[in-house]
Scaffold this motif. Sequence first.
Motif, PDB file in Angstrom:
ATOM      1  N   VAL B  35     148.166  37.760 -34.212  1.00  0.00           N
ATOM      2  CA  VAL B  35     147.576  39.001 -34.723  1.00  0.00           C
ATOM      3  C   VAL B  35     147.155  38.755 -36.169  1.00  0.00           C
ATOM      4  O   VAL B  35     147.978  38.371 -36.996  1.00  0.00           O
ATOM      5  N   VAL B  36     145.879  38.926 -36.448  1.00  0.00           N
ATOM      6  CA  VAL B  36     145.377  38.713 -37.806  1.00  0.00           C
ATOM      7  C   VAL B  36     145.137  40.079 -38.442  1.00  0.00           C
ATOM      8  O   VAL B  36     144.441  40.917 -37.874  1.00  0.00           O
ATOM      9  N   VAL B  37     145.730  40.296 -39.597  1.00  0.00           N
ATOM     10  CA  VAL B  37     145.545  41.559 -40.315  1.00  0.00           C
ATOM     11  C   VAL B  37     144.903  41.253 -41.661  1.00  0.00           C
ATOM     12  O   VAL B  37     145.446  40.491 -42.457  1.00  0.00           O
ATOM     13  N   SER B  38     143.730  41.817 -41.883  1.00  0.00           N
ATOM     14  CA  SER B  38     143.030  41.579 -43.152  1.00  0.00           C
ATOM     15  C   SER B  38     142.013  42.686 -43.352  1.00  0.00           C
ATOM     16  O   SER B  38     141.411  43.164 -42.392  1.00  0.00           O
ATOM     17  N   PRO B  71     138.299  33.722 -30.416  1.00  0.00           N
ATOM     18  CA  PRO B  71     138.217  34.973 -29.645  1.00  0.00           C
ATOM     19  C   PRO B  71     139.549  35.369 -29.018  1.00  0.00           C
ATOM     20  O   PRO B  71     139.676  36.484 -28.516  1.00  0.00           O
ATOM     21  N   CYS B  72     140.536  34.472 -29.048  1.00  0.00           N
ATOM     22  CA  CYS B  72     141.811  34.774 -28.392  1.00  0.00           C
ATOM     23  C   CYS B  72     142.823  35.435 -29.326  1.00  0.00           C
ATOM     24  O   CYS B  72     143.942  35.729 -28.912  1.00  0.00           O
ATOM     25  N   VAL B  73     142.476  35.636 -30.603  1.00  0.00           N
ATOM     26  CA  VAL B  73     143.417  36.328 -31.482  1.00  0.00           C
ATOM     27  C   VAL B  73     143.061  37.811 -31.522  1.00  0.00           C
ATOM     28  O   VAL B  73     141.940  38.202 -31.198  1.00  0.00           O
ATOM     29  N   THR B  74     144.048  38.628 -31.888  1.00  0.00           N
ATOM     30  CA  THR B  74     143.794  40.053 -32.075  1.00  0.00           C
ATOM     31  C   THR B  74     143.555  40.273 -33.558  1.00  0.00           C
ATOM     32  O   THR B  74     144.381  39.877 -34.383  1.00  0.00           O
ATOM     33  N   TYR B  75     142.430  40.867 -33.889  1.00  0.00           N
ATOM     34  CA  TYR B  75     142.158  41.112 -35.295  1.00  0.00           C
ATOM     35  C   TYR B  75     142.252  42.602 -35.593  1.00  0.00           C
ATOM     36  O   TYR B  75     141.743  43.431 -34.830  1.00  0.00           O
ATOM     37  N   LEU B  76     142.904  42.946 -36.702  1.00  0.00           N
ATOM     38  CA  LEU B  76     142.995  44.345 -37.128  1.00  0.00           C
ATOM     39  C   LEU B  76     142.474  44.472 -38.558  1.00  0.00           C
ATOM     40  O   LEU B  76     142.959  43.782 -39.461  1.00  0.00           O
ATOM     41  N   GLU B  77     141.495  45.336 -38.756  1.00  0.00           N
ATOM     42  CA  GLU B  77     140.971  45.536 -40.112  1.00  0.00           C
ATOM     43  C   GLU B  77     141.895  46.503 -40.836  1.00  0.00           C
ATOM     44  O   GLU B  77     141.799  47.722 -40.679  1.00  0.00           O
ATOM     45  N   ALA B  78     142.800  45.974 -41.586  1.00  0.00           N
ATOM     46  CA  ALA B  78     143.793  46.800 -42.265  1.00  0.00           C
ATOM     47  C   ALA B  78     144.371  45.989 -43.409  1.00  0.00           C
ATOM     48  O   ALA B  78     144.161  44.783 -43.503  1.00  0.00           O
ATOM     49  N   GLN B  79     145.071  46.675 -44.268  1.00  0.00           N
ATOM     50  CA  GLN B  79     145.682  45.983 -45.395  1.00  0.00           C
ATOM     51  C   GLN B  79     147.186  46.166 -45.311  1.00  0.00           C
ATOM     52  O   GLN B  79     147.663  47.283 -45.140  1.00  0.00           O
ATOM     53  N   CYS B  80     147.919  45.077 -45.435  1.00  0.00           N
ATOM     54  CA  CYS B  80     149.368  45.168 -45.343  1.00  0.00           C
ATOM     55  C   CYS B  80     149.916  45.725 -46.650  1.00  0.00           C
ATOM     56  O   CYS B  80     149.605  45.223 -47.725  1.00  0.00           O
ATOM     57  N   GLU B  81     150.709  46.764 -46.549  1.00  0.00           N
ATOM     58  CA  GLU B  81     151.255  47.378 -47.759  1.00  0.00           C
ATOM     59  C   GLU B  81     152.684  46.943 -48.030  1.00  0.00           C
ATOM     60  O   GLU B  81     153.069  46.726 -49.164  1.00  0.00           O
ATOM     61  N   THR B  82     153.479  46.885 -46.969  1.00  0.00           N
ATOM     62  CA  THR B  82     154.883  46.525 -47.137  1.00  0.00           C
ATOM     63  C   THR B  82     155.292  45.599 -46.017  1.00  0.00           C
ATOM     64  O   THR B  82     154.903  45.801 -44.870  1.00  0.00           O
ATOM     65  N   LEU B  83     156.084  44.610 -46.361  1.00  0.00           N
ATOM     66  CA  LEU B  83     156.625  43.723 -45.344  1.00  0.00           C
ATOM     67  C   LEU B  83     158.129  43.955 -45.342  1.00  0.00           C
ATOM     68  O   LEU B  83     158.761  43.955 -46.395  1.00  0.00           O
TER      69      LEU B  83
END
Lengths: 387, 387
Positions: B35-38, B71-83
Amino acid sequence: MRLRSSTKPVVLVLGSGWGAHSLIKVIDTDMYDVVVVSPRNHFVFTPMLPSTAVGTVEFRSLLEPIRTSNPCVTYLEAQCETLDPEGEGGGGEGLLVQSTHLLQLSKPWQMQIQYDKAVVAVGEQPATFGVPGVKEHCFFMKEVTDAVALRKKIAEKFELACLPGTSEQQRRAALNFVVVGGGPTGVEFAGTLSDFLREDLRKKYPALMPYVRVTLLQSVSSILTQFDERLQRNALSNLTSSGVEVRTNVRVVGVNKDKVLLKGGEELDYGVCVWSAGNAPRPLVTQIASEASRLSPGSKLCVDSFLRVVGASDLLALGDCSLVLGNRLPATAQVAGQQGAYLAHLLNSGYNLGVGGYTQPPPFQVVPRCTLQVRRTKAQRMCLYVP
Amino acid sequence: MRLRSSTKPVVLVLGSGWGAHSLIKVIDTDMYDVVVVSPRNHFVFTPMLPSTAVGTVEFRSLLEPIRTSNPCVTYLEAQCETLDPEGEGGGGEGLLVQSTHLLQLSKPWQMQIQYDKAVVAVGEQPATFGVPGVKEHCFFMKEVTDAVALRKKIAEKFELACLPGTSEQQRRAALNFVVVGGGPTGVEFAGTLSDFLREDLRKKYPALMPYVRVTLLQSVSSILTQFDERLQRNALSNLTSSGVEVRTNVRVVGVNKDKVLLKGGEELDYGVCVWSAGNAPRPLVTQIASEASRLSPGSKLCVDSFLRVVGASDLLALGDCSLVLGNRLPATAQVAGQQGAYLAHLLNSGYNLGVGGYTQPPPFQVVPRCTLQVRRTKAQRMCLYVP
């Protein structure tokens, strides 16, 4: 002020669209000092704007810088605010020809420019019909910046719909693309958009396809009203088969952040709304029109068959902002382009296009063309365009 | 929440720059749910940003959409705020693997995502050093949008300088292009810009050339301080010969709408100011760093030679936001790209990269790779990249 210390008459061209572009390609800059004033420093090949909005055509392929169109003209990035055909504003510095007028420019600061002949080719602006929220929330299909912003917005909505936190209803709303206006622009854009969404984006977002909708809203009972019935029917069936939902007799009364409000109280959730419901005159045109014909100020500049504005002197107009008396031509790129070249040929032939309103040819003025031809530079020969 | 109903461990990748891009090209998506979050849905080939800003390279040539990269990864257009590496926030819905953690996302709304391994590859952000006015008036050289906006601004300044109402002084100010920072980015941009102005724009605006200036401001006594002296001298002489005015030992203390304020009271009129004075950690990195090593919170995430963040578990970091203990590597694209591929190979080989801080190899975990290889789809085989 005069821009150059030459004795050539100054032809001032307002605009950089189809009419102006064609004019400055053909006009003889050995006979005239041509000054182009427009807030946009490039010509846009408008029929391809919808394709740019969906990424089929790269937007730089649609542009031609005015300085490239004809390197011998002077271009000023400015917007004309007031035209003073009587020259009452007082003479500027460096007055070199007798017949001078004043033009007031703004952005970023005010200046005045003298001219001998002014050509108004500023086109029109999108009409919102006073519907609240249109300017704030809708996209237009007029400039390259519109198309680029729209492309970005479409991508944004798909990314939003992808997020796991998005509900079914939010996803459906985000992917409802509403086009307001069933004229040629609206119809073409709706079709292009639908093809793009269902053919190209299907590869990247297959799971989102059931949510995608393109809705075309038209205020009267049929689309493309200016064409004949057979064409209207064909267009409608083509649109429907490419997945566009066409809704006729629907009037938009307001647009807010996430809803299009229809007459009758219906509310339509939307992700992106494109407004192409027609054009309205620019403020400059309204002002000139009301001054030229004090009795019946119209929304277009009435011109005779030599494109001279009726009721004004040394003022010419062409393209969408003009209306040829006795020969109503459609407001299309083709007409504007041909008018631009036609006017340039008239000017190049030395016609003295002074006061408008006559139907007979304007007085011919002999100009020693042969001598002038010799002085024409190589650069200008290259950019000449003879239609 | 879990994004897919599979039993594969979830590798969460934060970022879409050099490190993340290289990682997702190589990682085996048959072994992991990636899962890619950026906030940015594309990879940018950053070394060519200066060329894009001056129009040499079309900006779309610099991009690769993350969905195209793999194409096999899930991409989410978001910004990580807290881990939340300890998973104290409570279990999410659809918990399918044992080792889970929580990640809180914002933009446009908050959501939580479970992960088994998280890779922080968010890079850094431009450092303003608290100088007032930098964010409001300067351009950075970080994203494609920066380069596009800068290109537009340069054109705007030339058009402004062309106007007859512009005074000599205003013209000189509009065409003074100031670059702050004598590091690799600043030096390359200043050189590219100067070449562009004096070679390409000379054709369009020959009369303006005497007014054009490119000024590079550097706070210490030499440019490119991280390189050796011979290189510094060569770069300086190259810059000077291409028309850049290099001013060393000059500290910028403020920037307003039309002036760069220098220490000592000097004021520099400018048209466009590009700020490339270095990078600073992103808020997320500062937060994780302070939690991982409570004693000495740094501006980078300290990792061991297997890229495991020291003091945290199941947390990996690479690229500019990380610092390999005992092996200080430069913060460059090359390092980040190689680290991404290296980490992907470690994960593909089944290393259990749990708790960081050891110098010996992490415990090896046998994974039936042959079986998995067979299940790999055609699409993924095509996008695999073996460095």
